[in-house]
Design a protein around this motif. Sequence first.
Motif, short mmCIF file in Angstrom:
data_model
loop_
_atom_site.label_atom_id
_atom_site.label_comp_id
_atom_site.label_asym_id
_atom_site.label_seq_id
_atom_site.Cartn_x
_atom_site.Cartn_y
_atom_site.Cartn_z
N MET A 44 0.82 -1.20 0.00
CA MET A 44 0.00 0.00 0.00
C MET A 44 0.86 1.26 0.00
O MET A 44 0.50 2.24 -0.61
CB MET A 44 -0.95 -0.03 1.20
CG MET A 44 -1.79 1.20 1.35
SD MET A 44 -2.86 1.44 -0.08
CE MET A 44 -3.89 2.73 0.48
N ASP A 45 2.03 1.23 0.68
CA ASP A 45 2.87 2.43 0.77
C ASP A 45 3.25 2.95 -0.62
O ASP A 45 3.18 4.14 -0.86
CB ASP A 45 4.14 2.15 1.57
CG ASP A 45 3.86 2.01 3.06
OD1 ASP A 45 2.75 2.36 3.48
OD2 ASP A 45 4.75 1.54 3.77
N SER A 46 3.65 2.05 -1.52
CA SER A 46 4.08 2.52 -2.85
C SER A 46 2.88 3.03 -3.64
O SER A 46 2.99 4.00 -4.38
CB SER A 46 4.82 1.44 -3.61
OG SER A 46 3.98 0.34 -3.90
N GLU A 47 1.71 2.39 -3.48
CA GLU A 47 0.52 2.89 -4.18
C GLU A 47 0.16 4.27 -3.67
O GLU A 47 -0.16 5.17 -4.44
CB GLU A 47 -0.66 1.93 -4.00
CG GLU A 47 -1.91 2.45 -4.71
CD GLU A 47 -3.16 1.64 -4.42
OE1 GLU A 47 -4.16 1.90 -5.10
OE2 GLU A 47 -3.13 0.77 -3.53
N LEU A 48 0.20 4.44 -2.35
CA LEU A 48 -0.11 5.73 -1.75
C LEU A 48 0.88 6.79 -2.25
O LEU A 48 0.47 7.91 -2.63
CB LEU A 48 -0.07 5.63 -0.23
CG LEU A 48 -0.40 6.89 0.56
CD1 LEU A 48 -1.78 7.41 0.19
CD2 LEU A 48 -0.30 6.60 2.04
N ALA A 49 2.15 6.46 -2.26
CA ALA A 49 3.16 7.40 -2.75
C ALA A 49 2.91 7.76 -4.21
O ALA A 49 3.03 8.93 -4.60
CB ALA A 49 4.56 6.81 -2.57
N ASP A 50 2.55 6.77 -5.02
CA ASP A 50 2.25 7.03 -6.43
C ASP A 50 1.04 7.95 -6.57
O ASP A 50 1.03 8.86 -7.42
CB ASP A 50 2.01 5.73 -7.19
CG ASP A 50 3.28 4.92 -7.39
OD1 ASP A 50 4.38 5.49 -7.23
OD2 ASP A 50 3.15 3.72 -7.71
N VAL A 56 1.71 13.95 7.88
CA VAL A 56 2.82 13.38 7.13
C VAL A 56 3.92 14.41 6.93
O VAL A 56 5.10 14.11 7.07
CB VAL A 56 2.33 12.81 5.77
CG1 VAL A 56 3.49 12.40 4.89
CG2 VAL A 56 1.39 11.64 5.98
N ASP A 94 6.41 15.15 9.85
CA ASP A 94 7.38 14.11 10.21
C ASP A 94 8.76 14.42 9.73
O ASP A 94 9.09 15.00 8.82
CB ASP A 94 6.92 12.76 9.64
CG ASP A 94 7.74 11.60 10.17
OD1 ASP A 94 8.35 11.76 11.23
OD2 ASP A 94 7.76 10.57 9.50
#
Length: 136
Positions: A1-7, A133, A136
Amino acid sequence: MDSELADLVHRVGRRLKHGYAAGFAPLGLSPGQARALGAIARAGEPLRMVQLADALRIAPRSVTSVIDSLEEAGFVRRDVDPANRRSTLVSLTREGQDAVTEVAEIRRDVATHTFGVLTEEQQGRLADLLRAVDAD
Protein backbone atom coordinates in the motif's frame (compact mmCIF):
# COMPACT_ATOMS: atom_id res chain seq x y z
CA MET A 1 0.00 0.00 0.00
CA ASP A 2 2.87 2.43 0.77
CA SER A 3 4.08 2.52 -2.85
CA GLU A 4 0.52 2.89 -4.18
CA LEU A 5 -0.11 5.73 -1.75
CA ALA A 6 3.16 7.40 -2.75
CA ASP A 7 2.25 7.03 -6.43
CA LEU A 8 -1.19 8.55 -5.84
CA VAL A 9 0.23 11.50 -3.92
CA HIS A 10 2.82 12.01 -6.66
CA ARG A 11 0.17 11.94 -9.42
CA VAL A 12 -2.05 14.43 -7.59
CA GLY A 13 0.98 16.66 -7.02
CA ARG A 14 1.80 16.54 -10.72
CA ARG A 15 -1.82 17.42 -11.58
CA LEU A 16 -1.58 20.44 -9.31
CA LYS A 17 1.79 21.48 -10.72
CA HIS A 18 0.56 21.20 -14.32
CA GLY A 19 -2.62 23.11 -13.45
CA TYR A 20 -0.58 25.86 -11.82
CA ALA A 21 1.83 26.01 -14.75
CA ALA A 22 -1.05 26.40 -17.22
CA GLY A 23 -2.71 29.03 -15.05
CA PHE A 24 0.46 31.02 -14.39
CA ALA A 25 1.68 30.98 -18.01
CA PRO A 26 -0.49 33.93 -19.12
CA LEU A 27 1.11 35.96 -16.31
CA GLY A 28 4.56 35.00 -17.59
CA LEU A 29 5.28 33.05 -14.41
CA SER A 30 6.53 29.56 -13.70
CA PRO A 31 5.31 27.73 -10.58
CA GLY A 32 8.69 28.42 -8.94
CA GLN A 33 8.47 32.13 -9.64
CA ALA A 34 4.91 32.20 -8.32
CA ARG A 35 6.11 30.48 -5.12
CA ALA A 36 8.83 33.12 -4.73
CA LEU A 37 6.30 35.95 -5.11
CA GLY A 38 4.12 34.28 -2.48
CA ALA A 39 7.01 33.91 -0.06
CA ILE A 40 7.94 37.57 -0.42
CA ALA A 41 4.30 38.60 0.08
CA ARG A 42 3.89 36.40 3.18
CA ALA A 43 7.01 37.91 4.74
CA GLY A 44 5.30 41.29 4.82
CA GLU A 45 8.65 43.05 4.52
CA PRO A 46 11.62 43.00 2.16
CA LEU A 47 13.60 39.76 2.37
CA ARG A 48 17.29 39.13 2.05
CA MET A 49 18.03 36.69 -0.75
CA VAL A 50 19.22 34.07 1.74
CA GLN A 51 15.95 34.39 3.69
CA LEU A 52 13.99 33.88 0.48
CA ALA A 53 16.08 30.81 -0.37
CA ASP A 54 15.33 29.41 3.10
CA ALA A 55 11.61 30.11 2.72
CA LEU A 56 11.60 28.33 -0.65
CA ARG A 57 13.85 25.51 0.61
CA ILE A 58 16.29 26.01 -2.26
CA ALA A 59 20.00 26.79 -2.44
CA PRO A 60 20.79 30.51 -2.17
CA ARG A 61 22.53 30.46 -5.57
CA SER A 62 19.33 29.10 -7.14
CA VAL A 63 17.22 32.02 -5.94
CA THR A 64 19.29 34.48 -7.95
CA SER A 65 17.96 33.33 -11.33
CA VAL A 66 14.39 33.34 -10.00
CA ILE A 67 14.77 36.93 -8.77
CA ASP A 68 16.55 37.96 -11.99
CA SER A 69 13.54 36.88 -14.04
CA LEU A 70 11.01 38.40 -11.62
CA GLU A 71 12.90 41.68 -11.60
CA GLU A 72 13.10 41.71 -15.40
CA ALA A 73 9.31 41.19 -15.53
CA GLY A 74 8.78 44.09 -13.12
CA PHE A 75 7.38 42.00 -10.26
CA VAL A 76 10.17 42.60 -7.71
CA ARG A 77 12.89 45.10 -7.03
CA ARG A 78 16.22 44.76 -5.30
CA ASP A 79 17.61 47.29 -2.87
CA VAL A 80 20.78 47.43 -0.84
CA ASP A 81 20.12 46.42 2.76
CA PRO A 82 20.83 49.56 4.82
CA ALA A 83 21.73 47.37 7.81
CA ASN A 84 24.31 45.40 5.79
CA ARG A 85 25.41 46.95 2.52
CA ARG A 86 26.69 43.57 1.29
CA SER A 87 23.16 42.16 1.40
CA THR A 88 20.35 42.67 -1.07
CA LEU A 89 16.73 43.06 -0.07
CA VAL A 90 13.95 41.87 -2.38
CA SER A 91 10.47 43.38 -2.29
CA LEU A 92 7.34 43.30 -4.42
CA THR A 93 6.49 46.07 -6.83
CA ARG A 94 2.88 47.11 -7.38
CA GLU A 95 2.82 44.74 -10.38
CA GLY A 96 4.19 42.00 -8.14
CA GLN A 97 1.46 42.58 -5.57
CA ASP A 98 -1.16 42.37 -8.33
CA ALA A 99 0.42 39.14 -9.58
CA VAL A 100 0.31 37.65 -6.06
CA THR A 101 -3.45 38.28 -6.02
CA GLU A 102 -3.88 36.63 -9.42
CA VAL A 103 -1.67 33.69 -8.42
CA ALA A 104 -3.81 33.11 -5.30
CA GLU A 105 -6.95 33.02 -7.44
CA ILE A 106 -5.37 30.57 -9.88
CA ARG A 107 -4.20 28.33 -7.04
CA ARG A 108 -7.73 28.33 -5.56
CA ASP A 109 -9.25 27.47 -8.95
CA VAL A 110 -6.79 24.62 -9.55
CA ALA A 111 -7.33 23.25 -6.03
CA THR A 112 -11.11 23.46 -6.44
CA HIS A 113 -10.91 21.62 -9.74
CA THR A 114 -8.55 18.97 -8.33
CA PHE A 115 -10.20 18.38 -4.96
CA GLY A 116 -13.78 19.24 -5.92
CA VAL A 117 -14.62 15.54 -6.14
CA LEU A 118 -14.27 15.40 -2.34
CA THR A 119 -16.76 16.75 0.17
CA GLU A 120 -15.61 19.57 2.46
CA GLU A 121 -15.31 17.03 5.28
CA GLN A 122 -13.14 14.74 3.14
CA GLN A 123 -10.97 17.68 2.10
CA GLY A 124 -10.51 18.60 5.77
CA ARG A 125 -9.53 15.05 6.68
CA LEU A 126 -7.11 14.85 3.76
CA ALA A 127 -5.53 18.16 4.79
CA ASP A 128 -5.15 16.91 8.36
CA LEU A 129 -3.55 13.67 7.18
CA LEU A 130 -1.14 15.44 4.85
CA ARG A 131 -0.16 17.89 7.62
CA ALA A 132 0.65 14.91 9.85
CA VAL A 133 2.82 13.38 7.13
CA ASP A 134 4.50 16.72 6.37
CA ALA A 135 5.32 17.30 10.06
CA ASP A 136 7.38 14.11 10.21
